[in-house]
Design a protein around this motif. Structure first.
Motif, short mmCIF file in Angstrom:
data_model
loop_
_atom_site.label_atom_id
_atom_site.label_comp_id
_atom_site.label_asym_id
_atom_site.label_seq_id
_atom_site.Cartn_x
_atom_site.Cartn_y
_atom_site.Cartn_z
N VAL A 44 0.88 -1.17 0.00
CA VAL A 44 0.00 0.00 0.00
C VAL A 44 0.92 1.22 0.00
N THR A 45 0.77 2.05 -1.03
CA THR A 45 1.74 3.14 -1.24
C THR A 45 1.26 4.52 -0.81
N GLY A 46 -0.04 4.69 -0.64
CA GLY A 46 -0.51 6.01 -0.25
C GLY A 46 -2.01 6.06 -0.08
N ALA A 47 -2.47 7.12 0.56
CA ALA A 47 -3.89 7.37 0.76
C ALA A 47 -4.29 8.60 -0.04
N ASN A 48 -5.43 8.52 -0.69
CA ASN A 48 -5.96 9.63 -1.47
C ASN A 48 -6.86 10.51 -0.61
N ALA A 49 -7.17 11.69 -1.12
CA ALA A 49 -8.02 12.63 -0.38
C ALA A 49 -9.41 12.05 -0.08
N ASP A 50 -9.88 11.15 -0.95
CA ASP A 50 -11.21 10.56 -0.75
C ASP A 50 -11.20 9.38 0.22
N GLY A 51 -10.03 9.04 0.78
CA GLY A 51 -9.92 7.96 1.75
C GLY A 51 -9.51 6.63 1.14
N ALA A 52 -9.54 6.50 -0.17
CA ALA A 52 -9.09 5.27 -0.82
C ALA A 52 -7.57 5.18 -0.78
N VAL A 53 -7.05 3.97 -0.92
CA VAL A 53 -5.61 3.78 -0.92
C VAL A 53 -5.15 3.22 -2.26
N SER A 54 -3.90 3.53 -2.59
CA SER A 54 -3.26 3.03 -3.80
C SER A 54 -2.36 1.87 -3.41
N ILE A 55 -2.29 0.87 -4.30
CA ILE A 55 -1.46 -0.30 -4.02
C ILE A 55 -0.56 -0.62 -5.21
N ASN A 56 0.48 -1.38 -4.92
CA ASN A 56 1.28 -2.05 -5.95
C ASN A 56 1.10 -3.53 -5.71
N ASP A 57 0.44 -4.19 -6.64
CA ASP A 57 0.18 -5.63 -6.56
C ASP A 57 1.03 -6.30 -7.62
N PRO A 58 2.08 -7.05 -7.23
CA PRO A 58 2.97 -7.64 -8.23
C PRO A 58 2.29 -8.67 -9.12
N TYR A 59 1.12 -9.17 -8.74
CA TYR A 59 0.41 -10.16 -9.55
C TYR A 59 -0.61 -9.53 -10.49
N SER A 60 -0.94 -8.24 -10.31
CA SER A 60 -2.04 -7.69 -11.09
C SER A 60 -1.87 -6.20 -11.35
N SER A 61 -1.65 -5.86 -12.62
CA SER A 61 -1.60 -4.44 -12.99
C SER A 61 -2.99 -3.81 -12.87
N VAL A 62 -4.04 -4.61 -13.01
CA VAL A 62 -5.41 -4.11 -12.86
C VAL A 62 -5.64 -3.67 -11.41
N ASN A 63 -5.25 -4.52 -10.46
CA ASN A 63 -5.40 -4.15 -9.05
C ASN A 63 -4.55 -2.93 -8.70
N SER A 64 -3.37 -2.85 -9.30
CA SER A 64 -2.48 -1.72 -9.03
C SER A 64 -3.02 -0.41 -9.60
N ALA A 65 -3.80 -0.48 -10.65
CA ALA A 65 -4.36 0.72 -11.28
C ALA A 65 -5.66 1.17 -10.61
N THR A 66 -6.13 0.40 -9.64
CA THR A 66 -7.40 0.67 -8.96
C THR A 66 -7.11 1.21 -7.57
N THR A 67 -7.93 2.13 -7.08
CA THR A 67 -7.83 2.53 -5.67
C THR A 67 -8.77 1.63 -4.88
#
Length: 85
Positions: A44-67
């Motif tokens: 988990v790399t950071g939190a957005n202003a709306d409360g969602a978090v950003s991730i780096n998922d080594p198995y899924s670029s789709v998951n990584s592009a989603t908050t």
């Protein structure tokens, strides 16, 4: 030696967000759920202003592009590790 700080903590949305706001990234070991059918690590790399978090998922670029809702990640977490330099 490398200047890294690491703290293991029990999965908690409050702790996750507090560490992120303090400049840490959080490695999460998740069990079966949205990310894996058995076990998996993501960052988990950071939190957005709306409360969602950003991730780096080594198995899924789709998951990584989603908050993600931090509760959704915490509810699937087995353990969490906060790191920063």
């Amino acid at each position: 030696e490398l200047g890294l700080q690491c703290e293991q903590f029990n999965p908690s949305t409050q702790y996750l967000l507090t560490y992120l706001q303090s400049g840490y990234v959080v490695i999460v070991n998740v069990g079966p759920g949205d990310f894996t059918s058995s076990g998996h690590f993501l960052v988990v790399t950071g939190a957005n202003a709306d409360g969602a978090v950003s991730i780096n998922d080594p198995y899924s670029s789709v998951n990584s592009a989603t908050t993600w809702d931090p509760d959704r990640i915490t509810n699937q977490a087995i353990s969490m590790y906060a790191y920063r330099v």
